[in-house]
Design an enzyme around this catalytic site. Structure first.
Site, PDB file in Angstrom:
ATOM      1  N   ASP A  80      88.403 120.039  -7.450  1.00 27.04           N
ATOM      2  CA  ASP A  80      88.058 119.055  -8.485  1.00 27.04           C
ATOM      3  C   ASP A  80      86.566 118.748  -8.387  1.00 27.04           C
ATOM      4  O   ASP A  80      85.938 119.013  -7.349  1.00 27.04           O
ATOM      5  CB  ASP A  80      88.866 117.760  -8.302  1.00 27.04           C
ATOM      6  CG  ASP A  80      88.557 116.736  -9.390  1.00 27.04           C
ATOM      7  OD1 ASP A  80      88.535 117.120 -10.573  1.00 27.04           O
ATOM      8  OD2 ASP A  80      88.307 115.557  -9.075  1.00 27.04           O
ATOM      9  N   SER A  81      86.025 118.163  -9.438  1.00 26.44           N
ATOM     10  CA  SER A  81      84.621 117.764  -9.410  1.00 26.44           C
ATOM     11  C   SER A  81      84.384 116.680  -8.362  1.00 26.44           C
ATOM     12  O   SER A  81      83.261 116.495  -7.910  1.00 26.44           O
ATOM     13  CB  SER A  81      84.193 117.259 -10.788  1.00 26.44           C
ATOM     14  OG  SER A  81      84.976 116.125 -11.133  1.00 26.44           O
ATOM     15  N   CYS A 135      91.495 119.714 -12.126  1.00 31.52           N
ATOM     16  CA  CYS A 135      90.468 119.054 -12.928  1.00 31.52           C
ATOM     17  C   CYS A 135      90.669 119.509 -14.372  1.00 31.52           C
ATOM     18  O   CYS A 135      90.654 120.718 -14.646  1.00 31.52           O
ATOM     19  CB  CYS A 135      89.092 119.489 -12.414  1.00 31.52           C
ATOM     20  SG  CYS A 135      87.718 118.930 -13.414  1.00 31.52           S
ATOM     21  N   GLU A 186      84.285 107.432  -9.119  1.00 30.82           N
ATOM     22  CA  GLU A 186      83.448 108.098  -8.099  1.00 30.82           C
ATOM     23  C   GLU A 186      82.632 107.069  -7.300  1.00 30.82           C
ATOM     24  O   GLU A 186      82.288 107.298  -6.154  1.00 30.82           O
ATOM     25  CB  GLU A 186      82.503 109.110  -8.752  1.00 30.82           C
ATOM     26  CG  GLU A 186      83.179 110.380  -9.240  1.00 30.82           C
ATOM     27  CD  GLU A 186      83.678 111.284  -8.104  1.00 30.82           C
ATOM     28  OE1 GLU A 186      82.902 111.583  -7.191  1.00 30.82           O
ATOM     29  OE2 GLU A 186      84.863 111.677  -8.150  1.00 30.82           O
ATOM     30  N   CYS A 197      92.911 113.472 -17.318  1.00 29.67           N
ATOM     31  CA  CYS A 197      91.830 113.601 -16.345  1.00 29.67           C
ATOM     32  C   CYS A 197      92.414 113.172 -15.013  1.00 29.67           C
ATOM     33  O   CYS A 197      93.057 112.121 -14.917  1.00 29.67           O
ATOM     34  CB  CYS A 197      90.656 112.691 -16.715  1.00 29.67           C
ATOM     35  SG  CYS A 197      89.382 112.623 -15.439  1.00 29.67           S
ATOM     36  N   HIS A 235      91.183 111.996 -12.456  1.00 35.22           N
ATOM     37  CA  HIS A 235      90.661 110.756 -11.871  1.00 35.22           C
ATOM     38  C   HIS A 235      91.428 109.523 -12.376  1.00 35.22           C
ATOM     39  O   HIS A 235      91.432 108.488 -11.707  1.00 35.22           O
ATOM     40  CB  HIS A 235      89.193 110.563 -12.250  1.00 35.22           C
ATOM     41  CG  HIS A 235      88.218 111.356 -11.442  1.00 35.22           C
ATOM     42  ND1 HIS A 235      88.167 112.726 -11.484  1.00 35.22           N
ATOM     43  CD2 HIS A 235      87.242 110.964 -10.573  1.00 35.22           C
ATOM     44  CE1 HIS A 235      87.187 113.143 -10.679  1.00 35.22           C
ATOM     45  NE2 HIS A 235      86.620 112.090 -10.120  1.00 35.22           N
TER      46      HIS A 235
HETATM   47  N1  DGL Z   1      88.822 114.909 -12.653  1.00 34.08           N
HETATM   48  C1  DGL Z   1      88.271 115.674 -13.687  1.00 34.08           C
HETATM   49  C2  DGL Z   1      89.150 115.893 -14.862  1.00 34.08           C
HETATM   50  O1  DGL Z   1      90.339 115.942 -14.662  1.00 34.08           O
HETATM   51  C3  DGL Z   1      86.820 115.696 -13.896  1.00 34.08           C
HETATM   52  C4  DGL Z   1      86.144 114.474 -14.211  1.00 34.08           C
HETATM   53  C5  DGL Z   1      84.666 114.662 -14.284  1.00 34.08           C
HETATM   54  O2  DGL Z   1      84.081 115.193 -13.338  1.00 34.08           O
HETATM   55  O3  DGL Z   1      84.079 114.263 -15.299  1.00 34.08           O
HETATM   56  O4  DGL Z   1      88.700 116.064 -15.960  1.00 34.08           O
END
Ligand code: DGL
Length: 278
Positions: A12-13, A75, A162, A196, A198
């Protein structure tokens, strides 16, 4: 060969993929995993197609180097912007026997179990929303169960996660604002996909602003159930996944900060190592 460390890679990012890894650890205890968070370059959500593809490919290459035969892009942004290219153009050259899978299909395929009226809302990053991956995939894989899809990009949510601002009043303001936009775009929405990885970390705040009769789909359990199924259907891949119950964590940012936040998100303390992606 059997003693070699051949973990399943989870990328993931940043921290979001931990919401997916948590379910993998639950459903596949004993399997080895490597988690890689590109925290130094997160968020990916507002980056261009080319950049997300380049960063994601670097991560996949690194995970392959580390012994992974199977990598999950935990992600949505990477799944929306890089997965298809990697599967179609890079894998055949890198190693046709390795696999990279994403997180969008599992949520899309499960939507029929949640929506009653076919009105679905998607919350995602700018990149995921602009890619139109969800409307396109819902059309293709949801077997006519979806009548209308409305999307809302939430560019501030990932930076809030984050930066560990989950409990701050500023977070409530932005979460309420984006949900108001989504629900006014289609007041009949009965199911919302958190598109997402997150966003489950913001679930307590999200729930405050979503009427109780609306279902909220988190991807973790859905993606994990599909991975279990995938390994059952592909014993040749299952054999390549080593099973010593080891989980390793890597971040491209500061190790102490990653460990502190990851421990909060996972509910267990972890140790990590720094890695450079290029
Ligand atoms: N967690 C990620 C997603 O599912 C990436 C979020 C990001 O880095 O902007 O899209």
């Amino acid at each position: 060969m059997a003693s070699e460390f051949q973990p399943i890679g989870v990328f993931d990012s940043g921290y979001g993929g931990l919401t997916i890894l948590k379910e993998f650890l639950n459903d596949l205890p004993g399997y080895d995993f490597i988690y890689l968070g590109d925290n130094a370059r997160a968020p990916y959500g507002s980056r261009s197609f080319e950049v997300v593809y380049e960063y994601t490919l670097q991560a996949v290459n690194k995970l392959f180097e580390m012994g992974c035969h199977l990598v999950i892009l935990a992600c949505n942004t990477a799944s929306a912007k890089a997965l298809r290219n990697i599967q179609q153009n890079d894998l055949p050259l890198l190693d046709p026997d390795r696999r990279v899978l994403g997180v969008i299909r599992p949520a899309v395929e499960s939507i029929g179990d949640f929506t009653r009226n076919g009105h679905v809302g998607i919350l995602g990053t700018v990149g995921t929303v602009l890619s139109n991956s969800y409307p396109i995939e819902l059309e293709k894989w949801a077997g006519g169960k979806v009548v209308k899809t409305s999307q809302e990009a939430c560019p501030i949510w990932v930076p809030l996660v984050e930066n560990n601002e989950i409990d701050s009043p500023g977070t409530e303001y932005f979460v309420a604002k984006n949900l108001r936009n989504l629900l006014s775009a289609d007041p009949e929405i009965d199911s919302i996909i958190l598109g997402c990885t997150h966003y489950p970390l913001l679930l307590p705040v999200i729930r405050k602003f979503v009427p109780e009769n609306i279902q909220i789909l988190e991807q973790g359990k859905l993606v994990s159930a599909k991975l279990v199924e995938y390994l059952e259907r592909h014993p040749e891949m299952d054999k390549k996944c080593s099973k010593s119950g080891t989980v390793k964590y890597y971040t491209t940012e500061n190790v102490e900060v990653f460990e502190k936040n990851a421990t909060t998100f996972l509910g267990q303390s972890i140790k990590s190592e720094k890695v450079l992606l290029k």
